[in-house]
Structures are given as structure tokens and as C-alpha cells.
Enzyme design. Structure first.
Site, PDB file in Angstrom:
ATOM      1  N   ASN A 196      31.194  77.989  48.396  1.00 32.44           N
ATOM      2  CA  ASN A 196      31.764  77.713  46.830  1.00 32.44           C
ATOM      3  C   ASN A 196      30.925  76.886  46.123  1.00 32.44           C
ATOM      4  O   ASN A 196      29.753  76.336  46.402  1.00 32.44           O
ATOM      5  CB  ASN A 196      32.815  76.479  47.443  1.00 32.44           C
ATOM      6  CG  ASN A 196      32.369  75.366  47.927  1.00 32.44           C
ATOM      7  OD1 ASN A 196      32.015  74.312  47.230  1.00 32.44           O
ATOM      8  ND2 ASN A 196      32.222  75.201  49.445  1.00 32.44           N
ATOM      9  N   ALA A 241      29.785  72.853  46.201  1.00 33.52           N
ATOM     10  CA  ALA A 241      28.839  72.431  47.268  1.00 33.52           C
ATOM     11  C   ALA A 241      27.557  72.858  46.832  1.00 33.52           C
ATOM     12  O   ALA A 241      26.538  72.306  47.010  1.00 33.52           O
ATOM     13  CB  ALA A 241      29.129  73.044  48.731  1.00 33.52           C
ATOM     14  N   CYS A 299      51.645  78.701  29.498  1.00 34.24           N
ATOM     15  CA  CYS A 299      52.947  79.408  29.059  1.00 34.24           C
ATOM     16  C   CYS A 299      52.931  80.703  29.720  1.00 34.24           C
ATOM     17  O   CYS A 299      54.099  81.276  29.865  1.00 34.24           O
ATOM     18  CB  CYS A 299      53.048  79.199  27.548  1.00 34.24           C
ATOM     19  SG  CYS A 299      51.747  80.042  26.572  1.00 34.24           S
TER      20      CYS A 299
END
Lengths: 625, 322
Positions: A113, A116, A168
Site C-alpha cells: 500500500n 506504508a 451523487c
């Protein structure tokens, strides 16, 4: 190759590996075989079944155990005399501070990720330790070398951010299956099983929503003696029936759009399911078991099979029933987890019913799980290749062969005959706020934004700071830490709720903020520009940060600037706005082997993203000189 | 499409890779039978990769007794003399590989590849020869080509930080995604014998030097009766002599093959583990592609050189001369 000099460089090196997953297992093995004798490895994860097809140091009997520890034990079996130290911990923990990093000769990342990766990048810069960074998806991979002052740091180029969708679109006008997944996972699942105190805009927006809000809350509230199936049907009819009906009444919305179809449970399901599927009541699963599943109860075996509306509706009701029957204790604090079978079943069913309503093609559980869980495609071979390339770069770093450093791309289709393409590393980007000291510019409405918005949306989300501190002139506005006294904490909490212009030291147009993270030893300046209006669709955060970074790209493409000669030119058919000094363009579009629906769904900053998640850029066409 | 569906267990285990190559490709993989001969570091990497990927079966051949040397770069052999003494490399590797994935059948076949008949090779869909002599490679390749059934043939060889892969898929049809549609493509591969006999003169100058260097080493080992990797710096003079002869016979200048490269190849006799991981990874990817019939296969040589970091594909066939 194995010269004396090289062997002694390897033997004497102390190496930190961050990540013991897909790349990590391969890397640890290759390091050990290559003669490395002092390896430290950090990973917070535990082993799961879906890891076993590529994380070859793990066996079925290890499921649930620490990856770092099991990987260590497995490698010591074939190289018993080396020193491997494992840490089952988050690399962002405070014990892994700059001094901790300073003890290593090189840091090797096999992370999953962005968060990190950025954190480790900063610690390596602060500790002045070389970093070899890597990533893979499917058949694509890359390895890069980052050395303070010599090559660009990991954050010199902007990285693809997880895709986000306008609110929306999710609540009212979905057009793609992924929108239905986000709705099912982030809104409906969270509403039913998550933290009740969190804001949750589940209702289809309509003009007369003001009065119905109270009523809605009552729908989701289940009274103690209410039959679970009745409750489930009530939820079903509300979210797929009356909510859609209410939305339809707003003619303006549907002028140029396909009108959705309200679906009610009585039209899809028989009167009572309990008689037919009595089995759900007396199946013998223990409370809190994450293996609870409705598929076997409904005779559904193949996760790749497409379910029709009726099957999805059955799964929806039965999964909801099972949550209340078998996992009641967890209700109220569940978050979606791709490894939670029942949660995946529920979200798949809910997304499919909504898709049916909006005329969007339905998807199998297997596909829905991939989209909902942000599952990154992964194979063992690419990880093995990338791990080999990491070790080759690590050895060059240890030998201080600066001229030989390369960043290497592993490609799916050869480009100029190359499957493994080495490229000279780039110089540091002088405009990088992480490794140089260039100030950032923040456009924000200082009268309508609170300090909390600034902390959450900019300092944490955009700047990736872990323990931030915010100063305006000599005034300390906010800080995080264990050593703060109660009065200070109360003070900072009060500041969080204040508008910027109303802080003790007001932040106004032209203010210069200093934002620091003491753990990362990172400090940067932000020039504040007041702006009244923001475009709700294009700038949903209500603020825009620029400087080193482009404004958030809406078409999935980012441009980056660099003033050194770059031999790589990734061209993409779409034409983005280009800055004058730009030499390369890195596309953020998905690698070509992804299913076109498998976009990165908006995700929180937790580790939902699977191992080996890419820093990858798509390389549709790469030119090498 | 191909008959039986994947079991729930298979779907759960192979989840991440099915997302890469699809359920049909996975089904084909589970039915593929693979013969692997000569298990050193690169081949150990290859075996790990295909066992994890979930092929139907892997048959291992390597009758060498395990010794210190066999441990180099091979993580399938645990360095416990009590456990490995008296056992062959194939037997020990078989035990380790079985453990990686209980759904794959791993077994050992004894004997010398170059004495086996055509029938033997018919059992397999893929044959991989690691560290074989030139004669063995030719022999097995010819046997595979005689079969009605197409057997994919690969050789792999790593020395120092360099690696070579050769691929013969004969007449190969496969599916390829082109923009939105899937199209069928066809490639014709030359045999090993044909591929190493292509005259050097017309081969483009930018072709990987390793192609030529490996041919020199091959001739050296064959003419001197050496086993794979049985050489040292003392052999440099003889190797350079062979290079001279081959360059003259092909009417190319001797500068075609740098002496320094040949020196690396004969002195770097222990494998370099990072290169093993890289070449073993590429080889496994190619086998997976060929078995699943998906994606452009490598045609017909691949070279990796740790010095310049390039992994390059070279198509060496008679197309240069025609």
C-alpha cells in the site's frame, strides 16, 4: 560475478525487509540463497488461504499466523546459520523510528500500500539509508532505487490515488457495476452492520428529503421482537423499492437518464422463506465464525456463476438473517472485509439487485469480491522475478556501484524485444515536497473549512503524515502524541472544530503553515490561498493542494515534471494537460490485464489493498532509446 | 468450456491468479503434465513456480546424488546431510515440492534422458531440460517433434549472472487480445537444431551477444567431453580458440563475441541466485502461457544478463536468410 569484494559486501550487510507477502517471501529466499546473513523483516499481516498460491513459504497449517515469523522459520530451514529477525508489527509503529532505520545498510520494500511506502520512504530519507522499492500486479512489476540526493525519492512523482466517485453517482445515479458495489459496501453494509454513529448518506437524494430523514432512521432500527426476515424484507423494500420510487419522483434527474425500476421483495420472493429454508435457523455454526456462509444453504456452489434477481434476493435476505442469527455481537462495529465470506455474499447480492434496478449488467460473486476487496491480481512468477531484481539492485547499492543503479520494469508484452527493461534512475525532483523543501499551495475556503478538514483531507490523506503537528507562525494549532497533557489535548480538539479563519491564530489568505511529522522527520510549508467556491463534482474535497502535485486528475491520468533527460516515454492515447517542461508522462490507467470493471474502488486508508499492490504505471507503449 | 469445473478448494487457493488468467486457463493448467530434467537453482525456481500455479503433474529427473554443490542456489534441498545422504537430487526436490501444493502430483523418474524412447515423452505436455548437453537437447527435441501430439519443449541454462531459455512450440496457435476482440494467431518455431545452426552473418548485429557466446560454450563442452559447468579460467585459451573457429566458419569478426563475456561464462560456474529467480520466473511464465494458450509466447530465445540488467527476447530462425 561472485567476486570476493561482492561476497564480503553481502556478508557484512544488515538489511531491512518491509513486507513478508508475495514479494517478501521470494525476496527473503533469494537474499538467503545469495549469502545475506543479517536480515530483519517487518510485516503486520497474518497468513490467509488466498496467499498460498504464491507465498510459497506458507502452508495451510500456518493460516492465521504471523507472516514475518513463519517466513523467517521457513527460510532458516534451508539456511540455518544466518540471522533473521522478524517483527510482527506495523512499520508505522513508533518503535521503528529514524534511529531504528539508521542501523541498516539498505532497506528493501515489498509492500502492498501507498501509505506504508510513503512512510518508509520518509524514514529512509531521514536516516539516509538507501531504499529499493518494488511492486507488481499480474505480469507487470517494477523495481526502483532511491538514494537521498542522488536519485529521485519514492514520492518525487505523484502516484495513482485510489479512484473516488462523486457521492451523487453512488447514492442516486449509478451507471457502472462498481458504483453499485461502492453503494452496497460503503453505504448499505456500513449502515446495517457498521458504526451507527457515522454519517451515512444512504437515502436517494430527493428534493423533499428534509422531512423523511427521521422516518428513514426508523426503517433501519430493528425492534427487539421483530422477526429477522420481516426486518430484512423491510430493508429490502426500503432501499430497492421505496427509495427508488422516491428518487423517480424527481423528474429533473431522469430527463437524460435511464429510469431505474423499483423492486419489492414480494414480487421476487415467495411469501415466507423460513418454511422453505428452515435450514438457516438450525445450521450448526458457532457465533462469530467468519466462515459463515449462505451459499451452501441455498445450493449455490460456483462463485463464478451469475445469479439472477431471485437468487440475489434470496442471498440478500438469508445473509442478513445469518448476520443477526449468528454474528449478532459484531453488528454495530463491522467493516467490510474481503475475507469475510458472509459480508462478500451480502454485498454481492445487494450490488446486483441495485444493478438490476438501474439496468446495469450483474456480476458473479467472484467478480464482485475482486471489485469490493480491491483485490490486486497476483502471480508467483512476477514476484519471483521482481525479488531477483531487488537483490541485484541491493548488491549494487552495497558495492556503491552508483553508475550501475537501474530501475527495472517487468513487462507483459516485450517492448523493443525487452521483457525486462532497465532504465537509469532519475535525479531528485527539485519540486518534491518530501525530499526537497519546496512549499505547497493550498486553495481552501478559510471561512467554511474546519481545521479537522485540513488535518484529515490534506495532512493525513494527501501528505501521508502519521503523527502530524501544525504550526502557524509561532502558534501551535495542532499536534498528536502520547506525551500531551489533558489541557493541550482539549485545546487541540477544540481547534479541530473551528473554522480556519476563527482559530486562535487565524489562517487566512496568504498564511504560511508549517506541517511536520516528527516520526518521519518531515516538515513542509503550505501557502494558503483563500477561495470561495469549489466544484462539487471535480473538487469534492472542497480544497485543492498543488505544488509538487497536479490537481487531482479526473480522467485517470497524471502528468509529472522532471528536468533531466528521461529515456522512458510512456505514451497514452488520451491527451492530458501537459506542463511545458514535461519529459515523461506516466499514465494512471489500469494495467492492460485488468478486467475493465476492476477499477480501484474508493477505499479507506486501511490495508484492504492486497499484497504486491502496484506503484505500477501502465506501460502500453514504452520507448527506449 | 473444458469439461469439469474447478473445485471450490481450487477456486479459493488460486483466487488471485484466476483473476490474472481466467478460470479456463486455470483448468488447462490443472491438466498439464510437465517433465523437468536437471534440477539446479534456476530449475528449482521454475518447479516452485509451476507447482504453485497448480499444474496437473510434475515429473522430476535428476539422478545426481545430493552433495554440497547441489545445495547451491537450490532451496528445495535442506542442508541436512542425514536427510539427503544417499538420495538423488530429484528425490529430495520431489519431497519439498509436494509440500508446496498438495493438489499437484510430483513424482520422480530415473534414467538417462538420451536413452528414452518417443513413447516416454508422449506422456507429457511440456518438457523442460535444465543444463543438458547439446546432444541431449537435440535428441529430446527430435523425439518431441516426432509425436502427433504437440509437446512444448524448453531448455534453460544459467551461468554466472547470465541465463538462456530456448523455446520450441512447433506450429503454435493461440488466442491474443487485440484491443477489444480476441484473435487467433499462429507461429512457427524452428527446432533446437535449426535454431542453433542459423548462419551468423545475416543475424542482426544488435542481437544478444549471449546467443553466440552460449554456442561457443556448447561446442567447447561437447568437444572436450565436459559436463555442464565443468570448466574454469584454465579453459579460456581453448574456448577462445573455438570462438575463433566458429567466427571464421560464419564469416563474422571475432569482435562479435566479447572475450570478457566468455570468461564470465566459464568462471562463474556457481549459479547466481537472483538470476535463477529471474530466469526461472520467466520460464514458468512461458510454460503457463503455452499451456493455457493465452498471450504471445516467447519466440524463441530469451537472454538475461545481470551486468546490463536486460531481459531480451531474440527470434533466431532462418527468417534472416530467406
Amino acid at each position: 560475478m561472485a567476486t570476493q569484494q561482492q561476497q564480503s559486501a553481502i556478508k557484512g550487510a544488515k538489511v531491512l525487509m518491509v513486507g513478508a507477502g508475495g514479494i517478501g517471501c521470494e525476496l527473503l529466499k533469494t537474499l538467503a540463497l545469495s549469502g545475506f546473513e543479517d536480515i530483519h523483516i517487518i510485516d503486520m499481516d497474518t497468513i490467509e488461504v488466498s496467499n498460498l498460491n504464491r507465498q510459497f513459504l506458507f502452508r495451510r497449517s500456518h493460516v492465521g499466523q504471523s507472516k514475518a515469523k513463519v517466513a523467517r522459520d521457513a527460510v532458516l530451514r534451508f539456511r540455518p546459520h544466518i540471522n533473521i529477525r522478524s517483527y510482527h508489527a506495523n512499520v508505522k509503529n513508533p518503535e521503528f523510528d529514524v534511529d531504528f532505520f539508521k542501523q541498516f545498510d539498505v532497506v528493501l520494500n515489498g509492500l502492498d500500500n501507498l501509505d506504508a511506502r510513503r512512510h518508509v520512504n520518509r524514514l529512509c530519507l531521514a536516516a539516509d539509508v538507501p531504499l529499493v522499492e518494488s511492486g507488481t500486479t499480474g505480469f507487470l512489476g517494477q523495481v526502483t532505487v532511491h538514494i537521498k540526493g542522488k536519485t529521485e525519492c519514492y514520492e518525487c512523482q505523484t502516484k495513482p490515488a485510489p479512484k473516488t466517485y462523486p457521492v451523487c453517482t453512488i447514492t442516486s445515479t449509478p451507471t457502472k457495476f462498481v458504483h453499485c458495489i461502492v453503494w452496497a459496501k460503503e453505504l448499505l453494509f456500513a449502515k446495517l452492520f457498521g458504526d451507527k454513529n457515522q454519517d451515512n448518506d444512504l437515502n436517494v437524494r430527493s428534493n423533499n428529503s428534509a422531512s423523511s430523514s427521521k422516518e428513514t432512521e426508523d426503517v433501519f432500527e430493528r425492534s427487539e421482537d421483530e422477526d429477522i426476515e420481516q426486518y430484512g424484507r423491510k430493508i429490502y423494500d426500503h432501499v430497492f423499492g421505496s427509495n427508488i420510487e422516491a428518487a423517480l419522483s424527481n423528474e429533473e434527474t431522469w430527463k437524460n437518464r435511464r429510469r431505474p425500476r423499483p423492486i419489492y421483495s414480494k414480487d421476487v420472493l415467495p411469501e415466507s422463506l423460513t418454511q422453505q429454508n428452515g435450514s438457516t435457523q438450525n445450521c450448526s455454526v458457532t457465533d462469530g465464525d467468519s466462515m459463515v456462509s449462505v451459499m451452501p444453504l441455498l445450493g449455490l456452489k460456483n462463485p463464478q456463476e451469475l445469479w439472477g434477481l431471485t437468487q440475489n434476493s434470496l442471498v440478500f435476505i438469508e445473509a442478513l438473517k445469518l448476520f443477526f442469527a449468528k454474528r449478532k455481537k459484531e453488528i454495530g462495529h463491522l467493516t467490510f472485509d474481503k475475507d469475510d465470506q458472509l459480508a462478500v455474499e451480502f454485498v454481492t447480492a445487494a450490488a446486483n439487485i441495485r444493478a438490476e434496478s438501474f439496468g446495469i449488467p450483474l456480476h458473479s460473486l467472484f467478480e464482485a469480491k475482486g471489485i469490493a476487496g480491491n483485490i490486486v491480481h497476483a502471480v508467483a512468477t512476477t514476484n519471483a522475478i521482481i525479488a531477483g531484481l531487488i537483490v541485484i539492485e541491493a548488491i549494487k547499492v552495497l558495492k556503491k556501484d552508483v553508475d550501475k543503479f537501474r530501475m527495472t520494469y517487468c513487462l507483459e508484452h516485450p517492448s523493443k524485444k525487452l521483457l525486462l527493461m532497465p532504465i537509469e534512475p532519475y535525479e531528485p525532483n527539485p519540486a518534491c515536497y518530501v525530499c526537497s523543501k519546496t512549499p505547497l499551495v493550498l486553495e481552501i475556503n478559510t471561512r467554511k473549512s474546519k481545521l479537522r478538514d485540513l488535518v484529515d483531507k490534506i495532512v493525513k490523506a494527501k501528505l501521508g503524515m502519521n503523527l502530524p503537528l501544525i504550526m502557524h507562525g509561532n502558534s501551535l494549532l495542532y499536534e498528536v502524541g502520547d506525551d500531551l497533557d489533558d489541557i493541550m489535548v482539549a485545546n487541540y480538539n477544540a481547534n479541530l472544530e473551528k473554522y480556519l479563519s476563527e482559530l486562535p491564530s487565524p489562517i487566512l489568505n496568504g498564511s504560511i503553515l508549517t506541517v511536520e511529522d516528527l516520526q518521519q522527520e518531515l516538515s513542509c510549508k503550505i501557502n494558503v490561498k483563500h477561495r470561495e467556491e469549489f466544484d462539487e463534482e471535480k473538487e469534492p474535497e472542497g480544497m485543492v493542494l498543488s505544488g509538487w502535485t497536479q490537481s487531482p486528475a479526473t480522467n485517470g491520468e497524471s502528468a509529472s515534471t522532471s528536468n533531466n533527460e528521461n529515456p522512458i516515454d510512456v505514451t497514452d492515447s488520451s491527451s492530458g494537460s501537459e506542463t511545458a517542461s514535461k519529459k515523461r508522462k506516466l499514465s494512471e490507467t489500469e494495467p492492460s490485464n485488468h478486467n475493465k470493471e476492476t477499477e480501484n474502488v474508493e477505499s479507506e486508508d486501511d490495508d484492504i489493498m492486497e499484497v504486491e499492490n502496484p506503484m505500477i504505471v501502465s506501460k502500453k507503449k514504452i520507448r527506449v532509446e | 468450456m473444458d469439461g469439469e469445473e474447478l473445485t471450490e478448494q481450487e477456486t479459493a487457493l488460486y483466487d488471485r491468479q484466476i483473476r490474472v488468467w481466467g478460470a479456463n486457463a486455470q483448468r488447462r493448467l490443472t491438466k498439464a503434465h510437465i517433465l523437468v530434467s536437471g534440477i539446479k537453482g534456476t530449475v528449482a525456481e521454475f518447479c516452485k513456480n509451476i507447482v504453485l500455479a497448480g499444474v496437473g503433474s510434475v515429473t522430476l529427473m535428476d539422478d545426481r546424488l545430493v552433495n554440497e554443490e547441489a545445495l547451491n542456489a537450490n532451496f528445495l534441498i535442506l542442508p541436512d546431510e542425514n536427510a539427503y545422504s544417499g538420495k538423488t537430487v530429484a528425490e529430495i526436490c520431489c519431497e519439498s515440492l509436494k509440500d508446496f501444493n498438495p493438489m499437484v502430483r510430483v513424482s520422480v523418474e530415473k534414467g538417462d534422458l538420451s536413452t528414452l524412447g518417443t513413447n516416454f515423452f508422449e506422456q507429457f505436455d511440456v518438457v523442460v531440460i535444465g543444463y543438458g548437453s547439446r546432444a541431449t537437447k537435440k535428441y529430446v527435441n527430435e523425439k518431441c517433434r516426432k509425436l502427433v501430439k504437440r509437446v512444448a519443449f524448453y531448455t534453460v541454462d544459467c551461468r554466472d549472472s547470465c541465463g538462456e531459455i530456448f523455446v520450441d512450440l512447433q506450429d503454435y496457435k493461440y488466442m491474443k487480445k487485440k484491443l477489444e476482440e480476441t484473435v487467433e494467431c499462429e507461429l512457427n518455431f524452428p527446432s533446437f537444431q535449426e535454431a542453433i545452426s542459423v548462419p551468423w552473418k545475416p543475424i542482426p548485429r544488435r542481437t544478444a551477444k549471449l546467443y553466440f557466446a552460449m554456442r561457443v560454450i556448447e561446442v567447447f563442452e561437447e568437444s572436450e567431453g565436459r559436463k555442464h559447468g565443468e570448466c574454469s579460467l584454465l579453459d579460456l585459451a581453448r574456448v577462445l580458440e573455438i570462438k575463433k573457429q566458429l567466427c571464421e566458419a560464419n564469416s563474422v569478426s571475432e569482435s562479435h563475441i566479447p572475450d570478457s563475456l566468455l570468461e564470465r561464462l566459464i568462471t562463474g560456474t556457481t549459479e547466481f541466485p537472483p538470476a535463477c529467480a529471474i530466469v526461472g520466473g520467466i520460464l514458468a511464465q512461458e510454460v503457463i502461457k503455452a499451456v493455457s494458450g493465452k498471450g504471445d509466447p516467447l519466440k524463441n530465445f530469451f537472454y538475461y544478463d545481470g551486468e546490463d540488467g536486460k531481459g531480451v527476447m531474440e527470434d533466431i530462425s532462418n527468417s534472416f536468410t530467406s
